[in-house]
Design a protein around this motif. Structure first.
Motif, PDB file in Angstrom:
ATOM      1  N   VAL A 232       0.851  -1.192   0.000  1.00  0.00           N
ATOM      2  CA  VAL A 232       0.000   0.000   0.000  1.00  0.00           C
ATOM      3  C   VAL A 232       0.885   1.240   0.000  1.00  0.00           C
ATOM      4  CG1 VAL A 232      -1.789   1.245   1.222  1.00  0.00           C
ATOM      5  CG2 VAL A 232      -1.885  -1.225   1.097  1.00  0.00           C
ATOM      6  N   LEU A 280      -6.722   4.828  -8.499  1.00  0.00           N
ATOM      7  CA  LEU A 280      -5.709   4.664  -7.461  1.00  0.00           C
ATOM      8  C   LEU A 280      -6.344   4.167  -6.157  1.00  0.00           C
ATOM      9  CD1 LEU A 280      -2.662   5.211  -7.050  1.00  0.00           C
ATOM     10  CD2 LEU A 280      -3.237   7.507  -6.340  1.00  0.00           C
ATOM     11  N   VAL A 281      -7.474   4.747  -5.796  1.00  0.00           N
ATOM     12  CA  VAL A 281      -8.164   4.316  -4.578  1.00  0.00           C
ATOM     13  C   VAL A 281      -8.605   2.867  -4.706  1.00  0.00           C
ATOM     14  CG1 VAL A 281     -10.199   4.654  -3.132  1.00  0.00           C
ATOM     15  CG2 VAL A 281      -8.948   6.622  -3.994  1.00  0.00           C
ATOM     16  N   GLY A 284      -5.715   0.580  -4.327  1.00  0.00           N
ATOM     17  CA  GLY A 284      -5.297   0.525  -2.922  1.00  0.00           C
ATOM     18  C   GLY A 284      -6.219  -0.339  -2.094  1.00  0.00           C
ATOM     19  N   LEU A 285      -7.518  -0.118  -2.236  1.00  0.00           N
ATOM     20  CA  LEU A 285      -8.495  -0.909  -1.474  1.00  0.00           C
ATOM     21  C   LEU A 285      -8.390  -2.384  -1.841  1.00  0.00           C
ATOM     22  CD1 LEU A 285     -11.700   1.288  -1.396  1.00  0.00           C
ATOM     23  CD2 LEU A 285     -10.422   0.445   0.555  1.00  0.00           C
ATOM     24  N   ALA A 288      -5.326  -3.926  -0.258  1.00  0.00           N
ATOM     25  CA  ALA A 288      -5.425  -4.060   1.190  1.00  0.00           C
ATOM     26  C   ALA A 288      -6.366  -5.206   1.546  1.00  0.00           C
ATOM     27  CB  ALA A 288      -5.909  -2.756   1.810  1.00  0.00           C
ATOM     28  N   ARG A 292      -5.568  -8.763   3.378  1.00  0.00           N
ATOM     29  CA  ARG A 292      -6.267  -9.120   4.607  1.00  0.00           C
ATOM     30  C   ARG A 292      -6.828 -10.534   4.493  1.00  0.00           C
ATOM     31  NH1 ARG A 292      -9.064  -4.546   7.021  1.00  0.00           N
ATOM     32  NH2 ARG A 292      -6.936  -4.234   7.658  1.00  0.00           N
TER      33      ARG A 292
END
Lengths: 306, 443, 299
Positions: A232, A280-281, A284-285, A288, A292
């Motif tokens: 990230v 980009l968001v 990133g999400l 992540a 997880r």
């Protein structure tokens, strides 16, 4: 989301706050408000702007899907995604094994290793801007380290050849962050119960065996934590690349964040820049969440129930 | 950040080395070069840092303030490479200064379209004396849709071919008289282990200067004019491909210094290569003369620096006298300013900008201001030879083309610089460049 | 960055961290030569550029070009440092301090409150939702929302003020702080909270007198971590700051570099000067920081 439900030992008499959890909820409010204003609202804002046209100076006008169409049909986007991914993957591949091994080494308790750890931390103190400026000077093909030492090998066109420039970015990132991740691993190793190693030694397991059958599995969550930070974090390599290569040579190191800045603040295309930002968001999400999943536990992926 | 070319726009002599540092400290680069009082009616004015321009701009403001105690100008100096984005964000934030320093052309046009700058056509009509003292050629980039939106100011800065005389003598070389000569020199110097041309390629606009000249020399000014007017497929016009192919040959022949893509022009490293004899030639703006004189030891003083206009290309259409670069710098007035501030700004334009005192300072710094009165002063300057050369090129050029990235809109300019960088990286060839650029027309 | 409380050993709060018996001679962990070799090699890799920065910053430009770059100058000079200080670095330093302190302390304080609430009130949907939101926030890069942040700052009439950097910095420090702090507060034995409650303490009192002392190492860690991040932040000032007067150090550094071109000694002197304050901090709070970090992330 595993939540720790408190064992109801007894019937609560409402305290001044009004109940066992009623009194605490307000404490989360200030952080929530700050985060809503500068985290969530901008997130919605960037989504809205991606359907608008704005040159940064004049009026913001609705533009439907124009920005999306222009970005998605632009070969610059897959390229920026690819560069982002390459830099992310390379820096992960380079940093993880090194950090892990160094972390295991640092976990020993001799004094000198503590001093190592102290020196190790110094790169983290430098700002990315300072770091980029330093390496730019060091690698200058005409006035840098190579010509100073008279070592011609060091006189490569470090920042002027696409592949080399990507390599330099990865190296500078590693230079700065390997120490940090080593320290994370050091902490992880120190939490592995000694008894496990002692038992393995009694069974006659060699050092390699111990590393692969005890250390690595025990560090699973540390690896996930460190990798999450790396991966990230790599989406945010803006300052470094901006100062080091400005996305060049050509567009060899133009990662998503830089692409966004260039379109928005330099070319005055805030709409398309917002489209890149939305992507980009999402990236990133996605990363992540994916990591997880790997951890296999909810928000406690960090918590080793040691 | 390779914001386009700021330093070249204004004869920035970035001070490198302790000698110049004293001068810098003296001119208050240690903070914002603020001068003048801060009363509510005072006009604000942002300009660029760096010797010698910063000091000259500051002196002009100080002179004005001394004469006008009731309506002062508050000047603030900004670092060049950040200025271009900064001024845009400031205008976007509704916090533009009263006087907006700029380069005219496409950037000014985007302000005009957003209604952010004043129309000065009538004012120039009423103040013919102001208009008449300036170079005719300087009004082109200030004129948008037939109206004047900015005051041409400061200096004229054509791009010229500099060369290191010492390196040429040592290797028995002659300055190039044609494109073929250039290619021969490339072979010669590469054989001697000297870079033929210095180039600060990371800045992108530096590469663009090569393209500008080749387009002009091969296809004439009309070639780029078509692009500027937004004609469909203007980049496919005859001549464009030939120019790009020639440029590609030069890149392939290692015409540019090794590592040019990682050298920034803002750092003046490209100039250092020339005066240290690591490179034989350099195509650059005339403002680099001042900084080479500053930083290059005795290089300029001992007459080791040679200069000439870009040579013609055999069979090309462009007039050999043509030049490209900056016909001037431009001061616009923010439409968001108060009436008093606008008055102050206009008074400043009339009384202080390019007054005789300012013109003299520019000439002394080794530059040619866009005022006709400068000609008589050039002869007395210690750099007379160079200044007369600049004056002649600027005033006698059949066509003085504005730098492309300044002429185009910021969006188109960014796309152009981007493709030029890729072209110099060899990641795209002439055909791909042409098709990419045709795709940006009208944006 | 000044909340380095001395004396409080991070390790004390987490007895499980360092209780490995230090038996000389018999190491619990097997010796590993590969890691050892790598450790030393990487140390060299880290130190060479740092060494080069320092020695070069004491050279004149002509010395730098004339002599071997890896050998210290025969006649070291402080000229570069004078140059940098004259270029207004004291002012930029003060700006950086204001921004960092102004952002980190509120950020950690409100994150701590939120973390406490999330752990203590974990049954409530509102808090669960808040926690999920923060977790999602971990994955939002600041770069992605810089355009709307710029717009918001303009609307708030804060463009080109230090506050323009402070506010978004606070917001973006919250997610990670909350994550680390909730992990720590969860480790506090329930019985302690219960007994506080039995004594009639309010939640606020419990937070101050029980949770705060027990999570101090984690608080130090997030404080330092965000302190570093914000101190070194570049993008926010790049977009939101305009006057030279309001520049923080990284932005000043970048401008300085543009201004001084190939005068590498001067540029490196500015790198040294911008890093020095942090280095001093680090030397002072080293122990706290290292144990806090390894405890905070290495779980």
């Amino acid at each position: 989301m595993t939540t720790v439900a408190p064992p109801p030992l007894r019937v609560d008499r409402p305290t001044s706050g009004g109940g066992r959890s009623g009194g605490v909820a307000w404490m989360a409010v200030p952080a929530l408000i700050m985060f809503l204003i500068f985290g969530v609202v901008p997130l919605l804002g960037v989504l809205a702007l991606s359907f608008a046209q704005w040159d940064g100076i004049g009026e913001i006008k609705p533009a439907g899907l124009d920005a999306w169409q222009s970005v998605l049909s632009d070969p610059g986007l897959p390229h920026a995604l690819w560069v982002t991914f390459v830099i992310m993957a390379l820096s992960w591949l380079f940093q993880t094994p090194l950090s892990l091994l160094i972390g295991v080494f640092l976990a020993g308790h001799e004094r000198y290793r503590e001093w190592l750890a102290v020196l190790y931390f110094i790169p983290l103190l430098l700002s990315s801007a300072a770091l980029a400026i330093t390496f730019k000077a060091l690698l200058d093909p005409n006035f840098g380290l190579g010509s100073g030492l008279g070592v011609d090998f060091l006189n490569q066109d470090w920042l002027g050849e696409s592949k080399l420039a990507v390599g330099v970015v990865v190296f500078v990132v590693s230079w700065q962050f390997i120490p940090f991740h080593s320290l994370i691993y050091q902490g992880g190793v120190r939490q592995i119960p000694r008894a496990m190693y002692e038992a393995a030694q009694i069974d006659g397991a060699g050092r390699m065996r111990q590393f692969f059958s005890i250390t690595l599995p025990q560090l699973k969550y540390t690896i996930i934590t460190s990798s999450t930070l790396m991966v990230v974090g790599s989406l945010t390599f803006f300052d470094l690349i901006f100062v080091l290569t400005a996305g060049g040579p050509g567009d060899a190191t133009r990662v998503l964040a830089l692409d966004m800045y260039q379109r928005g603040f330099m070319a005055g295309l805030m709409g398309p820049a917002s489209v890149i930002a939305v992507i980009l968001v999402l990236v990133g999400l996605g990363l992540a969440l994916g990591l997880r999943r790997l951890g296999g536990r909810g928000d406690e992926s960090q918590l080793e129930g040691a | 950040m390779e914001l386009s070319s700021i330093s070249r726009r204004n004869f920035l002599n970035l001070a490198v080395g302790a000698g110049a540092a004293g001068a810098l400290a003296a001119c208050g680069s240690s903070g914002p070069g603020t001068s003048g009082g801060g009363s509510g009616a005072s006009a604000t004015y942002w300009y660029l840092t760096g010797a010698p321009g910063e000091q000259i701009r500051k002196d002009t403001v100080d002179r004005f303030n001394k004469d006008n105690s009731d309506s002062k100008i508050q000047g603030t100096a900004y670092q060049n490479d950040a200025y271009k984005t900064k001024i845009k964000t400031a205008i976007g934030a509704g916090q533009a200064p009263t006087i907006i320093w700029g380069w005219g052309g496409g950037g000014l046009k985007s302000y005009v379209e957003a209604g952010q700058v004043e129309d000065l056509t009538d004012w120039f009509g009423q103040n013919a004396a102001v208009k008449d003292k300036l170079f005719e050629t300087s009004f082109g980039p200030a004129t948008i849709n037939g109206k004047i939106y900015a005051m041409p100011a400061e200096t004229v800065a054509p791009i010229v071919l500099f060369y290191n005389k010492e390196v040429f003598q040592k290797n028995g070389a002659q300055p190039p008289q044609s494109w073929d000569d250039i290619m021969n020199l490339v072979t010669l110097f590469n054989g001697k282990g000297i870079a033929p041309f210095s180039l600060g390629g990371q800045s992108r606009w530096t590469n663009m200067m090569w393209m500008e000249f080749l387009f002009d020399r091969i296809g004439g000014p009309e070639l780029f004019q078509g692009v500027f007017e937004g004609k469909p497929n203007a980049w496919s016009a005859p001549g464009a491909k030939e120019a790009l192919t020639k440029l590609r040959q030069l890149i392939d022949a290692n015409g540019f210094v090794k590592g040019f893509s990682s050298i920034t022009a803002d750092s003046n490293a490209d100039q250092a290569l020339l005066y240290r004899g690591k490179a034989a030639m350099m195509l650059h703006g005339t403002w680099t003369y001042g900084s080479m004189a500053n930083d290059g030891g005795n290089f300029v003083k001992d007459g080791k620096l040679g200069w000439m206009n870009f040579p013609p290309v055999t069979g090309g259409k462009g007039d050999p006298s043509n030049t490209v670069g900056n016909p001037g710098q431009y001061y616009a007035i923010s439409s968001k300013a108060t009436a008093e501030q606008k008055e102050t700004a206009k008074k400043f334009f009339k009384d202080a900008v390019l007054s005789d005192a300012e013109v003299k300072e520019w000439v002394d710094s080794g530059a040619v201001p866009v005022a006709k009165s400068s000609q008589s002063m050039l002869a007395a300057s210690k750099d007379a030879e160079f200044l007369n050369f600049v004056y002649d090129i600027s005033t006698k050029a059949k066509n003085f083309g504005q730098s492309w990235d300044q002429a185009l809109s910021p969006t188109a300019a960014e796309a152009l610089l981007d493709n030029i960088a890729k072209f110099f990286q060899k990641s795209i060839g002439p055909d791909e460049f042409i098709s990419n650029m045709n795709g940006t027309i009208g944006k | 960055m000044t909340t380095l409380t001395s004396g409080a050993r991070a390790a004390d709060a987490r007895p499980d961290l360092d209780e490995a018996p230090r038996r000389k001679g018999r190491r619990g962990t097997p010796r590993n030569w590969i890691g050892g070799a790598l450790g030393w090699v990487w140390l060299l890799v880290v130190l060479v550029p740092i060494y080069w920065i320092v020695i070069t910053s004491f050279k004149t430009q002509s010395t730098y070009f004339a002599e071997n770059t890896m050998v210290p100058a025969k006649d070291p000079t402080l000229e570069n440092y004078r140059l940098v200080l004259e270029a207004g670095f004291v002012r930029y330093f003060v700006n950086s301090v204001i921004i960092t302190v102004g952002a980190v302390i509120p950020a950690v304080a409100i994150s701590f409150m939120a973390a406490y609430a999330i752990v203590r009130g974990s049954g409530r949907r509102f808090l669960r939702w808040t926690n999920s939101l923060f977790l999602m926030g971990l994955a939002i890069p600041l770069q992605a929302v810089i355009i709307p942040v710029y717009l918001i700052i303009i609307k708030l009439k804060m463009y080109d003020t230090l506050g323009a950097i402070i506010l978004p910095s606070i917001a973006f420090a919250i997610p990670l702080s909350v994550l680390v702090l909730t992990n720590f507060i969860r480790d506090v034995p329930k019985e302690l909270f219960e007994s506080m409650r039995m004594d009639g303490a309010t939640e606020w009192g419990t937070l101050l007198h029980l949770a705060f002392p027990l999570t101090r190492p984690a608080l130090v860690t997030v404080t330092i971590y965000h302190g570093l991040t914000i101190w070194n932040g570049f993008l926010l000032p790049l977009v939101l700051i305009q006057s030279p007067d309001n520049r923080p150090l990284p932005l000043a550094l970048w401008n300085f570099q543009g201004q001084y071109g190939t005068n590498f000694p001067a540029i490196l002197a500015s790198v040294v000067l911008t890093t020095l304050p942090i280095l001093v901090m680090y030397m002072v709070g080293r122990r706290q920081l290292l144990s806090g970090l390894t405890a905070g992330f290495g779980k």
